[in-house]
Design an enzyme around this catalytic site. Structure first.
Site, short mmCIF file in Angstrom:
data_model
loop_
_atom_site.label_atom_id
_atom_site.label_comp_id
_atom_site.label_asym_id
_atom_site.label_seq_id
_atom_site.Cartn_x
_atom_site.Cartn_y
_atom_site.Cartn_z
N MET A 165 0.84 -1.19 0.00
CA MET A 165 0.00 0.00 0.00
C MET A 165 0.87 1.24 0.00
O MET A 165 1.73 1.40 0.88
CB MET A 165 -0.89 0.02 1.23
CG MET A 165 -1.98 -1.04 1.24
SD MET A 165 -2.84 -1.07 2.82
CE MET A 165 -1.63 -1.94 3.82
N ILE A 217 1.76 -5.37 8.18
CA ILE A 217 3.17 -5.04 8.39
C ILE A 217 3.38 -3.54 8.26
O ILE A 217 3.01 -2.93 7.26
CB ILE A 217 4.06 -5.78 7.36
CG1 ILE A 217 3.82 -7.29 7.43
CG2 ILE A 217 5.54 -5.47 7.59
CD1 ILE A 217 4.44 -8.06 6.30
N GLY A 262 1.53 4.09 4.85
CA GLY A 262 2.39 3.21 4.05
C GLY A 262 2.67 1.89 4.70
O GLY A 262 3.14 1.84 5.82
N SER A 263 2.40 0.79 4.02
CA SER A 263 2.53 -0.50 4.68
C SER A 263 2.30 -1.64 3.69
O SER A 263 2.24 -1.44 2.48
CB SER A 263 1.53 -0.59 5.83
OG SER A 263 0.26 -0.14 5.39
N ARG A 264 2.13 -2.85 4.25
CA ARG A 264 1.98 -4.04 3.43
C ARG A 264 1.17 -5.07 4.20
O ARG A 264 1.21 -5.12 5.43
CB ARG A 264 3.37 -4.58 3.09
CG ARG A 264 3.44 -6.00 2.57
CD ARG A 264 4.88 -6.34 2.28
NE ARG A 264 5.14 -7.76 2.40
CZ ARG A 264 6.33 -8.31 2.21
NH1 ARG A 264 7.37 -7.55 1.91
NH2 ARG A 264 6.48 -9.61 2.33
#
Length: 223
Positions: A97, A155, A185-187
């Site tokens: 993301m 994450i 911001g991440s995953r």
């Protein structure tokens, strides 16, 4: 519509921006400087608002499908050894993301929460190979009617500093319902049985609660 996790940040930002615009109008005499400061301030507010947006999503619930838990881009599709819960090989699908994506996390399947755990950690960039094991993260396992246990992991990235996870062990959840939020911001990694049929491709953009990540083989989907 804005997510509840952003209410305090939105109010604080709006207050600061309002003061900044007022002070610029009052004390900056040069027109181009005053207008530039005010435009930048408003753009910052718009950026915060778009980050915490929470569009209404209608999920077509399907026990034979795993839906994307978040908006973003598919960056990993591979077989890996999952060592926290399964202790065996699983099919991993990872979604990255960017700051412009909707950051609401949604349950990828209906079922019962069997495991939910928070792990403090580092803040490596979200696409770093070690981020899944070393970054701040939460791991959630859902026991589903057709896929058995599936796992998804929020994450944190280099910008993210707070993961919100609503999943509680023993709770029954529905596909597409909100399960949390990751700020800036991440995953998200999803771990599925090896016999799951992947429905997405690398670099494909997906939409949370809408895009089907994987489905069952025909024989597995019956009975």
């Amino acid at each position: 519509m804005f997510h509840k996790e952003g209410q305090k940040i939105i109010l604080f930002t709006f207050f600061i921006i309002a003061i900044l615009v007022f002070l610029a109008d009052r004390f900056i005499s040069a027109d181009w400087v005053r207008i530039t400061v005010q435009i930048v301030a408003i753009l910052i507010l718009v950026s915060i608002l778009q980050f915490f947006r929470n569009p209404r999503r209608v999920s077509n619930k399907n026990f034979n499908e795993i839906h994307a838990p978040v908006d973003g881009k598919v960056v990993v599709i591979e077989r890996v050894m999952e060592t926290e819960y399964f202790q065996e090989e699983r099919l991993q699908i990872s979604i990255f993301m960017s700051p412009v994506n909707v950051h609401v996390t949604r349950y990828p399947a209906s079922g019962v929460i069997k495991y939910s755990k928070y792990h403090p950690g580092k803040y490596l960039v979200a696409w770093h190979p070690k981020s899944s094991e070393e970054n701040e993260r939460t791991t959630v396992v859902i026991r589903t009617p057709k896929f058995g246990d599936i796992l998804y992991r929020q994450i944190a990235g280099a910008m993210a500093r707070r993961i919100v996870n609503y999943a509680e062990e023993g709770e029954s959840v529905q596909q597409g319902e909100e399960s949390g939020f990751i700020k800036f911001g991440s995953r998200v990694d999803v771990f599925l049985p090896l016999n799951a049929m992947v429905s997405v491709k690398l670099n494909q953009k997906v939409k949370g609660a809408v895009t089907c990540l994987a489905s069952l083989n025909t024989d597995d989907g019956e009975g």
